[in-house]
Design an enzyme around this catalytic site. Sequence first.
Site, PDB file in Angstrom:
ATOM      1  N   VAL A   1      10.845   7.927   8.221  1.00 47.13           N
ATOM      2  CA  VAL A   1      11.316   6.631   6.936  1.00 47.13           C
ATOM      3  C   VAL A   1      10.248   6.421   5.655  1.00 47.13           C
ATOM      4  O   VAL A   1       8.832   6.929   6.899  1.00 47.13           O
ATOM      5  CB  VAL A   1      12.119   5.808   7.264  1.00 47.13           C
ATOM      6  CG1 VAL A   1      12.095   4.445   5.964  1.00 47.13           C
ATOM      7  CG2 VAL A   1      13.565   5.595   8.015  1.00 47.13           C
TER       8      VAL A   1
ATOM      9  N   THR B   1      -3.651   5.292   3.794  1.00 46.23           N
ATOM     10  CA  THR B   1      -2.670   5.881   3.729  1.00 46.23           C
ATOM     11  C   THR B   1      -2.627   7.108   2.313  1.00 46.23           C
ATOM     12  O   THR B   1      -1.703   7.879   2.397  1.00 46.23           O
ATOM     13  CB  THR B   1      -0.938   5.103   3.124  1.00 46.23           C
ATOM     14  OG1 THR B   1      -1.223   4.165   4.477  1.00 46.23           O
ATOM     15  CG2 THR B   1       0.484   4.836   3.062  1.00 46.23           C
TER      16      THR B   1
ATOM     17  N   LYS C   1       0.961  -1.018  -0.083  1.00 52.60           N
ATOM     18  CA  LYS C   1       0.002   0.136   0.221  1.00 52.60           C
ATOM     19  C   LYS C   1       1.228   1.027  -0.118  1.00 52.60           C
ATOM     20  O   LYS C   1       0.744   2.530  -0.021  1.00 52.60           O
ATOM     21  CB  LYS C   1      -1.065   0.007   1.668  1.00 52.60           C
ATOM     22  CG  LYS C   1      -0.334  -0.298   2.356  1.00 52.60           C
ATOM     23  CD  LYS C   1       0.346   1.169   3.107  1.00 52.60           C
ATOM     24  CE  LYS C   1       0.834   0.879   3.953  1.00 52.60           C
ATOM     25  NZ  LYS C   1       0.751   2.989   5.333  1.00 52.60           N
TER      26      LYS C   1
END
Length: 331
Positions: free
Chosen positions: A279, A248, A191
Amino acid sequence: MDTKVAILGGGGMATACATLLSESSDIAVSMWVRKPEVAADMQKNRENKRLLPGVPLAESIQVTSDVDEAVADADFLVVAIPTEFLRQALTKLAPHIKNVSPVISVIKGIEQETFFRPSEIIADVLGPRPVVALGGPSHAEEIARRLPASVVAASGDIQLAKQTQKLFSTDRFRVYTNVDIVGVELAGALKNVIAIAAGICDGGKYGDNAKSAIMTRGLVEMNRFGSAYGAEPSTFSGLAGVGDLITTCMSPFGRNRSLGERLGQGETREEIISSMDAVAEGVNTTRSVYDLAEAKGLDMPITTEIFRVLFEGKSPEAATQTLMTRPQREE
């Protein structure tokens, strides 16, 4: 007797997990944070100022850079270290982790060199032990502030999944169980690749229709890839799949979506990564997924174009045009 949970990692998700678990008076929570100065600041000021500012850490949470202190007598380990640093970190920590406590992984990625999922890296470095993957739509910024969320705990050991369900559940955090750890981990990694594409839609101002299409066809790619590598197709219709994909791709908190947005606005991968505090797992995952898809001859057009943009210098505009002018076909 209290249950002790040791959290390995000092990022936003590690902090959110600590905050969540500390709500229970029956759970003792410790956090191992790599940098002594960061651990000392968090322990003293009760806040992760860099990655989760404004969220107070409960006084009961112990924050330390001493791994022996953190993991002593731990009943469970929660691992919240980005995939690209996971093997190196665990290799250093392994001599201090002498028991075989079950591991709960909240990591979403695929290792580049080995193509291992997080649970496979954990077993490879720490030795065989029970592992559960906790996945789904779960931004640290919202969990830590007690906004309602639902996730899934997946393990081949259903009893461990149920233990994790009980451990993490609160009146604002609902946990389901699943035996498909392969699917939950692959969904969590894949995803992020699609989220970069969704971010490019935002940065390029392509509109809602384009972003919806990217998410829908991206879910097809996730399912296609997961099925080829041993996941249950139904997992991608659940919280770890479409649920996490929606969050997301839509949320301003999403690092991968934000990276894609900046790509769509004309910045380079190097410029973006050098300016980020946390990150964006989707960058390295894109390379891994692309290589794995090529190895099986899978049709992954969105992933391929994101790979071209990130690693071959193709412009987002050209990648979009390639996707829009592919040969016509049935859905």
